[in-house]
Write a protein that holds these residues in place. Structure first.
Motif, PDB file in Angstrom:
ATOM      1  N   ASP A 168       0.830  -1.205   0.000  1.00 47.99           N
ATOM      2  CA  ASP A 168       0.000   0.000   0.000  1.00 47.99           C
ATOM      3  C   ASP A 168       0.867   1.259   0.000  1.00 47.99           C
ATOM      4  OD1 ASP A 168      -2.592   1.336   0.210  1.00 47.99           O
ATOM      5  OD2 ASP A 168      -1.966   1.851   2.238  1.00 47.99           O
ATOM      6  N   LEU A 169       1.921   1.258   0.830  1.00 46.65           N
ATOM      7  CA  LEU A 169       2.813   2.423   0.904  1.00 46.65           C
ATOM      8  C   LEU A 169       3.549   2.659  -0.415  1.00 46.65           C
ATOM      9  CD1 LEU A 169       4.344   1.805   4.447  1.00 46.65           C
ATOM     10  CD2 LEU A 169       2.746   3.630   3.823  1.00 46.65           C
ATOM     11  N   LEU A 170       4.001   1.592  -1.048  1.00 44.17           N
ATOM     12  CA  LEU A 170       4.701   1.721  -2.323  1.00 44.17           C
ATOM     13  C   LEU A 170       3.777   2.224  -3.424  1.00 44.17           C
ATOM     14  CD1 LEU A 170       6.887  -1.500  -2.128  1.00 44.17           C
ATOM     15  CD2 LEU A 170       7.773   0.828  -2.362  1.00 44.17           C
ATOM     16  N   ARG A 171       2.574   1.702  -3.465  1.00 38.61           N
ATOM     17  CA  ARG A 171       1.615   2.152  -4.488  1.00 38.61           C
ATOM     18  C   ARG A 171       1.247   3.622  -4.294  1.00 38.61           C
ATOM     19  NH1 ARG A 171      -1.209  -3.493  -3.627  1.00 38.61           N
ATOM     20  NH2 ARG A 171      -0.490  -4.613  -5.486  1.00 38.61           N
ATOM     21  N   LYS A 172       1.085   4.021  -3.052  1.00 40.25           N
ATOM     22  CA  LYS A 172       0.763   5.425  -2.776  1.00 40.25           C
ATOM     23  C   LYS A 172       1.908   6.350  -3.191  1.00 40.25           C
ATOM     24  CE  LYS A 172      -2.563   4.757   0.959  1.00 40.25           C
ATOM     25  NZ  LYS A 172      -2.828   4.863   2.428  1.00 40.25           N
ATOM     26  N   ALA A 173       3.147   5.842  -3.149  1.00 45.33           N
ATOM     27  CA  ALA A 173       4.308   6.644  -3.540  1.00 45.33           C
ATOM     28  C   ALA A 173       4.474   6.702  -5.054  1.00 45.33           C
ATOM     29  CB  ALA A 173       5.566   6.079  -2.908  1.00 45.33           C
ATOM     30  N   GLY A 174       3.716   5.896  -5.799  1.00 45.33           N
ATOM     31  CA  GLY A 174       3.771   5.939  -7.251  1.00 45.33           C
ATOM     32  C   GLY A 174       4.348   4.717  -7.922  1.00 45.33           C
ATOM     33  N   PHE A 175       4.612   3.647  -7.145  1.00 43.04           N
ATOM     34  CA  PHE A 175       5.200   2.440  -7.711  1.00 43.04           C
ATOM     35  C   PHE A 175       4.135   1.484  -8.244  1.00 43.04           C
ATOM     36  CE2 PHE A 175       8.728   3.812  -5.054  1.00 43.04           C
ATOM     37  CZ  PHE A 175       9.837   3.468  -5.811  1.00 43.04           C
ATOM     38  N   ILE A 215      15.196 -26.245  19.564  1.00 38.23           N
ATOM     39  CA  ILE A 215      14.360 -25.109  19.957  1.00 38.23           C
ATOM     40  C   ILE A 215      13.763 -24.564  18.666  1.00 38.23           C
ATOM     41  CG2 ILE A 215      14.321 -22.810  20.998  1.00 38.23           C
ATOM     42  CD1 ILE A 215      16.972 -23.718  22.452  1.00 38.23           C
ATOM     43  N   LEU A 216      12.457 -24.542  18.589  1.00 39.63           N
ATOM     44  CA  LEU A 216      11.763 -24.214  17.346  1.00 39.63           C
ATOM     45  C   LEU A 216      11.106 -22.849  17.420  1.00 39.63           C
ATOM     46  CD1 LEU A 216      11.232 -25.652  14.629  1.00 39.63           C
ATOM     47  CD2 LEU A 216       9.039 -26.399  15.582  1.00 39.63           C
ATOM     48  N   GLY A 217      11.280 -22.052  16.357  1.00 38.48           N
ATOM     49  CA  GLY A 217      10.634 -20.747  16.266  1.00 38.48           C
ATOM     50  C   GLY A 217      10.060 -20.535  14.873  1.00 38.48           C
ATOM     51  N   THR A 218       9.417 -19.368  14.692  1.00 40.04           N
ATOM     52  CA  THR A 218       8.774 -19.049  13.415  1.00 40.04           C
ATOM     53  C   THR A 218       9.257 -17.708  12.904  1.00 40.04           C
ATOM     54  OG1 THR A 218       6.783 -20.202  14.174  1.00 40.04           O
ATOM     55  CG2 THR A 218       6.568 -18.809  12.211  1.00 40.04           C
ATOM     56  N   GLU A 219       9.771 -17.708  11.685  1.00 41.25           N
ATOM     57  CA  GLU A 219      10.211 -16.469  11.052  1.00 41.25           C
ATOM     58  C   GLU A 219       9.092 -15.879  10.202  1.00 41.25           C
ATOM     59  OE1 GLU A 219      14.987 -17.148  10.702  1.00 41.25           O
ATOM     60  OE2 GLU A 219      13.765 -17.957   9.072  1.00 41.25           O
ATOM     61  N   HIS A 220       9.308 -14.669   9.725  1.00 36.78           N
ATOM     62  CA  HIS A 220       8.319 -13.970   8.890  1.00 36.78           C
ATOM     63  C   HIS A 220       9.092 -13.220   7.812  1.00 36.78           C
ATOM     64  CE1 HIS A 220       5.023 -10.595   8.681  1.00 36.78           C
ATOM     65  NE2 HIS A 220       5.049 -11.336   7.586  1.00 36.78           N
ATOM     66  N   ARG A 221       8.835 -13.543   6.548  1.00 40.08           N
ATOM     67  CA  ARG A 221       9.530 -12.904   5.444  1.00 40.08           C
ATOM     68  C   ARG A 221       8.535 -12.491   4.364  1.00 40.08           C
ATOM     69  NH1 ARG A 221      12.824 -13.400   8.785  1.00 40.08           N
ATOM     70  NH2 ARG A 221      14.931 -14.278   8.674  1.00 40.08           N
ATOM     71  N   PHE A 222       8.864 -11.389   3.682  1.00 42.21           N
ATOM     72  CA  PHE A 222       8.129 -11.053   2.465  1.00 42.21           C
ATOM     73  C   PHE A 222       9.069 -10.382   1.481  1.00 42.21           C
ATOM     74  CE2 PHE A 222       7.294  -7.489   5.389  1.00 42.21           C
ATOM     75  CZ  PHE A 222       7.540  -6.360   4.612  1.00 42.21           C
ATOM     76  N   MET A 223       8.721 -10.452   0.204  1.00 47.33           N
ATOM     77  CA  MET A 223       9.550  -9.848  -0.834  1.00 47.33           C
ATOM     78  C   MET A 223       8.666  -9.079  -1.817  1.00 47.33           C
ATOM     79  SD  MET A 223       8.951 -11.483  -3.940  1.00 47.33           S
ATOM     80  CE  MET A 223      10.435 -10.968  -4.771  1.00 47.33           C
ATOM     81  N   ILE A 224       9.266  -8.052  -2.402  1.00 44.78           N
ATOM     82  CA  ILE A 224       8.540  -7.182  -3.341  1.00 44.78           C
ATOM     83  C   ILE A 224       9.472  -6.780  -4.471  1.00 44.78           C
ATOM     84  CG2 ILE A 224       7.318  -4.974  -3.639  1.00 44.78           C
ATOM     85  CD1 ILE A 224       6.760  -5.039  -0.593  1.00 44.78           C
ATOM     86  N   VAL A 225       8.962  -6.818  -5.676  1.00 47.15           N
ATOM     87  CA  VAL A 225       9.607  -6.168  -6.821  1.00 47.15           C
ATOM     88  C   VAL A 225       8.645  -5.091  -7.299  1.00 47.15           C
ATOM     89  CG1 VAL A 225      10.529  -6.425  -9.154  1.00 47.15           C
ATOM     90  CG2 VAL A 225      10.762  -8.311  -7.505  1.00 47.15           C
ATOM     91  N   ALA A 226       9.109  -3.846  -7.274  1.00 50.79           N
ATOM     92  CA  ALA A 226       8.269  -2.712  -7.676  1.00 50.79           C
ATOM     93  C   ALA A 226       9.023  -1.870  -8.704  1.00 50.79           C
ATOM     94  CB  ALA A 226       7.904  -1.861  -6.460  1.00 50.79           C
ATOM     95  N   GLN A 227       8.266  -1.185  -9.542  1.00 47.28           N
ATOM     96  CA  GLN A 227       8.869  -0.382 -10.603  1.00 47.28           C
ATOM     97  C   GLN A 227       8.303   1.028 -10.584  1.00 47.28           C
ATOM     98  OE1 GLN A 227       8.122  -1.762 -14.646  1.00 47.28           O
ATOM     99  NE2 GLN A 227      10.104  -0.971 -15.326  1.00 47.28           N
ATOM    100  N   LYS A 228       9.206   1.979 -10.739  1.00 45.52           N
ATOM    101  CA  LYS A 228       8.794   3.381 -10.848  1.00 45.52           C
ATOM    102  C   LYS A 228       8.263   3.639 -12.255  1.00 45.52           C
ATOM    103  CE  LYS A 228      10.653   8.103 -10.579  1.00 45.52           C
ATOM    104  NZ  LYS A 228      11.798   8.939 -10.144  1.00 45.52           N
ATOM    105  N   GLY A 229       7.200   4.423 -12.354  1.00 41.86           N
ATOM    106  CA  GLY A 229       6.631   4.748 -13.657  1.00 41.86           C
ATOM    107  C   GLY A 229       7.486   5.763 -14.407  1.00 41.86           C
ATOM    108  N   ILE A 230       7.113   5.970 -15.648  1.00 46.20           N
ATOM    109  CA  ILE A 230       7.822   6.944 -16.469  1.00 46.20           C
ATOM    110  C   ILE A 230       7.525   8.371 -16.008  1.00 46.20           C
ATOM    111  CG2 ILE A 230       8.065   7.855 -18.834  1.00 46.20           C
ATOM    112  CD1 ILE A 230       7.279   5.111 -19.851  1.00 46.20           C
TER     113      ILE A 230
END
Length: 263
Positions: free
Chosen positions: A185-192, A248-263
């Motif tokens: 949401d933040l990236l889209r609002k910035a124009g990506f 000892i077991l735990g849970t990680e949290h990851r996310f990835m994004i590829v965004a492009q700036k417009g012309i």
């Protein structure tokens, strides 16, 4: 508690304190190699970066650490810049990267990285904070931003186990809003324009309490106020978990994004 058990715990405490006191530099976890095992992610950050990266691109690596990942890309050094905020890592970058011809920028503010407008074709970011508006300013038209992030729920279950987060969820450090949808949401609002996005919750396994102590002391933003002394009771409980289950077991949290700036 019998005397033998007490002596064993005191010996363990000394081992844990030795792990707590170990030095750390760059982003090098070799001290606990083989004792902390994360499930593989359903994507490969390096493959994604190289898919979009061209040899003539001006490249910025945000939060480069000691340049460990960056140097695996073999991108032309004179077209490469990095930012780093952690003072010990800044010195590593000056000693290792500057002689190669890589531009090193020490930063104190994520909202102002100090470069001129539209000077990069690609900005990559692995586990570093970012300001979408600043990224948009720095990228040339059609430029790419590629990031892999540690989500706000990372190691929350382990934090609870050592008493950093109460069962009610209270904590001085609350990053629960740092997840994929909010960042999109933040990236889209910035124009990506968002090209690719994914999120996952892989498991992480520690095979010794010493490895966990070393890790928790370094990742202070997830384990605020952690120390062997203050969390000794909880660490003993982790030792029991290790002896009963083998890990000892735990849970990680990851996310990835590829965004492009417009012309």
């Amino acid at each position: 508690m019998n005397e033998v058990k007490l002596m064993q715990l005191l010996e363990l405490k000394q081992k844990w304190k030795q792990a707590e006191a170990q030095a750390f530099s760059g982003w090098d976890f070799s001290y606990i190699a083989g004792q902390m095992i994360s499930d593989p992610l359903p994507w490969d950050y390096r493959d994604i970066v190289t898919q979009y990266l061209k040899s003539d691109y001006e490249l910025l690596d945000m939060g480069t650490g000691g340049g460990e990942f960056l140097l695996t890309l073999d991108h032309p050094y004179h077209l490469t810049s990095v930012t780093e905020a952690y003072p010990p890592n800044i010195e590593i970058c000056k000693n290792k990267l500057v002689p190669l011809g890589i531009t090193v920028q020490a930063i104190t503010d994520d909202h102002d990285l100090g470069f001129t407008d539209e000077c990069f074709d690609m900005i990559i970011n692995r586990h570093e904070a970012f300001d979408p508006k600043e990224l948009y300013r720095l990228l040339r038209p059609n430029g790419y931003f590629i990031t892999q992030q540690v989500g706000g729920l990372n190691n929350e279950d382990l934090s609870r186990k050592v008493g950093i987060i109460t069962p009610e969820g209270d904590s001085e450090h609350n990053y629960s809003e740092h997840h994929l949808e909010n960042n999109l949401d933040l990236l889209r609002k910035a124009g990506f324009k968002v090209l690719v996005s994914k999120e996952c919750y892989p498991k992480v396994t520690f095979t010794s309490v010493e490895a966990f102590v070393y890790f928790a002391k370094i990742i202070e933003w997830e384990f605020p106020r952690f120390s062997v002394e203050s969390c000794f009771k909880q660490l003993c409980e982790l030792q029991n978990e290790l002896e009963e289950t083998g890990c000892i077991l735990g849970t990680e949290h990851r996310f990835m994004i590829v965004a492009q700036k417009g012309i």
